[in-house]
Scaffold this active site. Structure first.
Site, mmCIF file in Angstrom:
data_model
loop_
_atom_site.group_PDB
_atom_site.id
_atom_site.type_symbol
_atom_site.label_atom_id
_atom_site.label_comp_id
_atom_site.label_asym_id
_atom_site.label_seq_id
_atom_site.Cartn_x
_atom_site.Cartn_y
_atom_site.Cartn_z
ATOM 1 N N THR A 18 -0.214 20.805 -23.393
ATOM 2 C CA THR A 18 0.297 19.385 -23.770
ATOM 3 C C THR A 18 -0.571 18.847 -25.041
ATOM 4 O OG1 THR A 18 0.290 18.842 -21.444
ATOM 5 C CG2 THR A 18 0.507 17.140 -22.682
ATOM 6 N N SER A 113 -10.441 15.859 -25.328
ATOM 7 C CA SER A 113 -10.453 14.391 -24.907
ATOM 8 C C SER A 113 -11.375 13.888 -23.604
ATOM 9 C CB SER A 113 -8.827 14.157 -24.040
ATOM 10 O OG SER A 113 -8.694 13.131 -24.037
ATOM 11 N N HIS A 114 -10.955 13.556 -22.503
ATOM 12 C CA HIS A 114 -11.690 13.228 -21.445
ATOM 13 C C HIS A 114 -12.294 14.253 -20.661
ATOM 14 C CE1 HIS A 114 -7.716 13.691 -19.734
ATOM 15 N NE2 HIS A 114 -8.162 14.109 -18.726
ATOM 16 N N LYS A 126 -7.146 21.116 -31.585
ATOM 17 C CA LYS A 126 -5.636 20.635 -31.986
ATOM 18 C C LYS A 126 -5.473 20.867 -33.406
ATOM 19 C CE LYS A 126 -5.516 16.419 -30.601
ATOM 20 N NZ LYS A 126 -5.027 15.023 -29.612
ATOM 21 N N ASP A 278 -11.532 6.676 -24.096
ATOM 22 C CA ASP A 278 -11.847 8.001 -23.471
ATOM 23 C C ASP A 278 -12.809 8.878 -24.395
ATOM 24 O OD1 ASP A 278 -9.773 8.711 -25.270
ATOM 25 O OD2 ASP A 278 -9.194 10.237 -24.154
ATOM 26 N N ASP A 280 -12.012 11.140 -26.796
ATOM 27 C CA ASP A 280 -11.822 11.116 -28.192
ATOM 28 C C ASP A 280 -11.296 10.063 -28.845
ATOM 29 O OD1 ASP A 280 -9.557 11.818 -26.659
ATOM 30 O OD2 ASP A 280 -8.456 12.911 -28.239
ATOM 31 N N ASP A 282 -8.272 8.085 -28.101
ATOM 32 C CA ASP A 282 -7.292 7.705 -28.059
ATOM 33 C C ASP A 282 -6.584 7.156 -26.845
ATOM 34 O OD1 ASP A 282 -7.249 9.990 -26.514
ATOM 35 O OD2 ASP A 282 -6.040 11.432 -27.599
ATOM 36 N N ARG A 283 -7.138 6.993 -25.801
ATOM 37 C CA ARG A 283 -6.641 6.160 -24.495
ATOM 38 C C ARG A 283 -7.633 5.066 -24.392
ATOM 39 N NH1 ARG A 283 -5.669 10.355 -19.684
ATOM 40 N NH2 ARG A 283 -5.256 12.270 -20.983
ATOM 41 N N THR A 345 6.232 14.643 -21.751
ATOM 42 C CA THR A 345 4.877 14.044 -21.837
ATOM 43 C C THR A 345 4.018 14.768 -22.920
ATOM 44 O OG1 THR A 345 4.598 13.615 -19.473
ATOM 45 C CG2 THR A 345 2.543 14.228 -20.385
ATOM 46 N N GLU A 364 2.347 5.953 -22.970
ATOM 47 C CA GLU A 364 2.526 6.891 -21.876
ATOM 48 C C GLU A 364 1.688 6.217 -20.702
ATOM 49 O OE1 GLU A 364 2.503 11.500 -22.837
ATOM 50 O OE2 GLU A 364 0.884 10.559 -23.973
ATOM 51 N N GLU A 365 1.993 6.468 -19.639
ATOM 52 C CA GLU A 365 1.528 6.125 -18.378
ATOM 53 C C GLU A 365 -0.080 6.347 -18.302
ATOM 54 O OE1 GLU A 365 0.161 8.219 -15.912
ATOM 55 O OE2 GLU A 365 0.793 9.951 -17.260
ATOM 56 N N SER A 366 -0.494 7.473 -18.805
ATOM 57 C CA SER A 366 -1.967 8.062 -18.693
ATOM 58 C C SER A 366 -2.801 7.274 -19.898
ATOM 59 C CB SER A 366 -1.758 9.384 -19.145
ATOM 60 O OG SER A 366 -1.246 9.680 -20.790
ATOM 61 N N LYS A 377 -2.150 8.595 -30.427
ATOM 62 C CA LYS A 377 -2.547 7.480 -29.417
ATOM 63 C C LYS A 377 -3.554 6.861 -29.830
ATOM 64 C CE LYS A 377 -3.600 9.854 -25.302
ATOM 65 N NZ LYS A 377 -3.093 11.168 -25.422
ATOM 66 N N ARG A 496 1.106 16.323 -10.746
ATOM 67 C CA ARG A 496 1.066 15.135 -11.088
ATOM 68 C C ARG A 496 2.170 14.498 -10.399
ATOM 69 N NH1 ARG A 496 -3.375 14.529 -14.212
ATOM 70 N NH2 ARG A 496 -3.469 15.605 -16.238
HETATM 71 C C1 VG1 Z 1 -2.347 14.081 -19.917
HETATM 72 C C2 VG1 Z 1 -1.472 12.955 -20.013
HETATM 73 C C3 VG1 Z 1 -0.416 12.838 -21.299
HETATM 74 C C4 VG1 Z 1 -1.637 13.101 -22.458
HETATM 75 C C5 VG1 Z 1 -2.196 14.144 -22.379
HETATM 76 C C6 VG1 Z 1 -3.390 14.379 -23.575
HETATM 77 O O1 VG1 Z 1 -1.454 15.611 -20.310
HETATM 78 O O2 VG1 Z 1 -0.566 13.262 -18.797
HETATM 79 O O3 VG1 Z 1 0.183 11.926 -21.104
HETATM 80 O O4 VG1 Z 1 -0.546 12.823 -23.610
HETATM 81 O O5 VG1 Z 1 -2.944 14.363 -21.361
HETATM 82 O O6 VG1 Z 1 -3.964 12.981 -23.643
HETATM 83 P P1 VG1 Z 1 -1.211 16.529 -18.809
HETATM 84 O O7 VG1 Z 1 -0.276 17.636 -19.439
HETATM 85 O O8 VG1 Z 1 -2.450 16.685 -18.367
HETATM 86 O O9 VG1 Z 1 -0.303 15.751 -17.843
HETATM 87 V V1 VG1 Z 1 -5.835 13.294 -24.071
HETATM 88 O O10 VG1 Z 1 -6.304 11.600 -24.408
HETATM 89 O O11 VG1 Z 1 -6.272 14.196 -23.075
HETATM 90 O O12 VG1 Z 1 -5.499 14.013 -25.597
HETATM 91 CO CO CO Z 2 -7.903 11.655 -25.327
#
Ligand code: VG1
Ligand code: CO
Length: 543
Positions: A18, A113-114, A126, A278, A280, A282-283, A345, A364-366, A377, A496
């Site tokens: 993703t 990320s997290h 990335k 989070d 990095d 972005d959240r 997503t 996004e919901e996340s 983001k 999920r």
């Molecule tokens: C998750 C979230 C998605 C987000 C992605 C990257 O992906 O659901 O909404 O864009 O993480 O976010 P997945 O495929 O695990 O559902 V981040 O802040 O990890 O770069």
């Molecule tokens: Co992130």
């Protein structure tokens, strides 16, 4: 500069998910693993010889070593103009902005990320293109295909790089600019929001805020912007030092991983506003006294009230949400007479829409929201947007949220994640659901199932198609269940399950979402036969 061509062997597990390639640190530390992937990126990105590349990461364990390797592989491939964040740090949104602002041909972002950090934790990479946005699926697929056949890579022998010294360095034909990671980003934020108004709110001493950087990359950004520039009292930003292992935390801004912030906001000493970001940056999670703003609602509120914010007074070109994100934003878009696009997503699907000026806000919901100011983001941006709204309206977070629900109704929302050790079982479950879609409305009519389908997406800008992006089940007039597998994990699989019920009913609006969607959670378990496939009787995680 001495360049060596190194013989290598292919790895079969270098398909980005993703948001880039995420693997255990131990996987990334295998000989040739990172170099291979970088070489494949460079081959497929097909950059001109004078290309400039931006590099930075979230500061997690292995960040520094990976950045040095990346610079050596770039230089080995003739790329000699590199901008890197001080000590290798750049938040994801700041990197996206820097790529655009510096006219770079692309960027390498080192982040998972997290996901947990440290020698036993995760690492990620990335590639972002010149627009500042994540490589589209077509490019990541090509990179993956090349990774299966790669046999050599080129790497330069470089002296120790001065990543801790801000300034321009000429090293053996390499132009290396080490930049303050916050400067450009802070200027960008200043251009979007009314800093005088926010500052007046924060300096008075009456309004209190707590920003939790969760020992990750946003600490320096929040300290500079919220405390030094806007005048929030020192100490308003907590856990502000980026640590290589995030202090053992899971820096994911949500009510489970940031439970202490939720508790703080429920207590008698609660400040007026709290937020977290989070790993990095972005959240974002936004909280008011006694309330948390669900990210789906946050997106809808920002869209509804954008007229208060200088950077958005010109109006919104359109908005977008990922498919599992609640439909709260759809009603705001309808009321404003603008389009609401629905994408798979992952932020990369918003990028074409942003580039084509078809949307201004998306989310996004996340816990991710952002706008056309960047191609990622942006956590701190969302925090500043909310603070500017509070300053403009003089209202509290909960008052703005309740007023929004009164006007537009509320979408009760909950995501349940099931950690499934055996990926084959997880895939079997999802395949089972996808095969059952056609019969589902007939077979489950009594349970209210109205329609079920797999989400396929055609990008309206370039016509590219992304199929099987989740299964959407509509229940009754106002509810929906979505199933999909996560694409960011590094072990096993995560199913999920997204549960959502929209309501305009004044009695139902203030109820806790958990209880409102419980019947949907039960139905989701029955439809997907989770227990049969996985033996799991309850979700591993509910947020
Ligand atoms: C998750 C979230 C998605 C987000 C992605 C990257 O992906 O659901 O909404 O864009 O993480 O976010 P997945 O495929 O695990 O559902 V981040 O802040 O990890 O770069
Ligand atoms: Co992130």
């Amino acid at each position: 500069m001495q360049v060596t061509t190194v013989k290598t062997h292919a790895f079969t597990d270098q398909r980005p998910g993703t948001a880039g390639l995420r693997r255990k640190v131990s996987v990334f530390r295998q000989a040739h693993y990172l170099e291979n992937f970088l070489q494949c990126v460079l081959h497929e990105a097909d950059l001109p010889a004078d290309a400039r590349i931006v590099i930075g990461g979230d500061g997690r364990f292995f960040n520094d070593a990976a950045i040095r390797t990346a610079i050596a592989v770039l230089a080995g491939n003739g790329i000699r103009d590199i901008i890197v964040g001080h000590n290798g740090l750049l938040s994801t949104p700041a990197a996206s902005h820097l790529i655009r602002a510096s006219g770079a041909a692309g960027g390498l972002l080192f982040t998972a990320s997290h996901n947990p950090a440290g020698p036993e934790g995760d690492f990620g990479i990335k590639y972002n293109t010149a627009s500042g946005g994540q490589a589209p699926e077509s490019l990541t697929e090509r990179i993956h295909r090349r990774s299966l056949t790669i046999s050599e890579y080129r790497i330069a022998q470089l002296p120790e790089l001065p990543l801790a010294r801000i300034g321009q360095h000429e090293i053996d034909g390499l132009r290396l600019q080490v930049v303050d990671p916050v400067d450009d980003y802070a200027t960008l934020m200043q251009g979007l929001f009314d800093f005088d108004r926010i500052s007046a709110l924060l300096r008075g001493g009456r309004f209190r805020l707590c920003f939790d950087a969760m020992n990750a990359v946003t600490g320096p950004y929040a300290r500079r912007i919220l405390e030094r520039t806007l005048g929030a009292p020192p100490g308003s930003v907590v856990r502000a030092e980026p640590l290589a292992d995030f202090g053992g935390l899971h820096p994911d801004p949500n009510p489970v991983d940031a439970a202490d912030l939720v508790d703080l906001m429920a207590g008698s000493e609660a400040p007026d506003f709290a937020a977290a970001s989070d790993g990095d940056g972005d959240r974002n999670m936004i909280l008011g006294r006694g309330c948390m703003v669900h990210p789906c609602d946050s997106l809808a509120v920002l869209a509804a009230l954008h007229g208060h914010i200088p950077g958005y007074r010109g109006g919104l070109a359109g908005v977008a949400r990922s498919m599992p994100t609640s439909r709260a934003i759809d009603r705001v878009a309808a009321a404003q007479g603008i389009d609401c696009h629905v994408t798979p997503t992952g932020w990369r699907f918003f990028c074409n829409l942003l580039e084509a000026d078809m949307i201004t806000l998306c989310g996004e919901e996340s816990f991710g929201t952002s706008s056309s100011h960047a191609r990622e983001k942006d956590g701190l941006w969302a925090v500043l947007f909310w603070l500017d709204l509070l300053a403009a309206t003089g209202e509290s977070v909960s008052a703005l949220l309740s007023a929004h629900w009164r006007t537009f109704g509320r979408d009760h929302y909950l995501r349940q994640d099931y950690f499934i050790a055996d990926t084959d079982q997880a895939q079997a479950l999802v395949d089972g659901l996808s095969h059952a879609c056609r019969e589902m409305p007939g077979a489950w009519r009594k349970a209210g199932v109205r329609a079920a389908s797999e989400f396929d997406y055609t990008d309206p800008v370039d016509g590219s198609q992304s199929c099987a992006q989740g299964i959407e089940v509509h229940v009754g007039a106002d509810a929906r269940i979505v199933f999909r597998l996560s694409g960011t994990g590094t072990q096993g699989a995560t199913l999920r399950v997204y549960l959502e019920r929209a309501t305009q009913d004044a009695a139902l609006i203030p109820q806790p979402s958990q209880s409102v969607v419980e019947p949907l959670a039960r139905l989701a378990r029955e439809l997907s036969r989770i227990e049969y496939f996985t033996r799991l009787t309850r979700p591993s995680y509910s947020i």
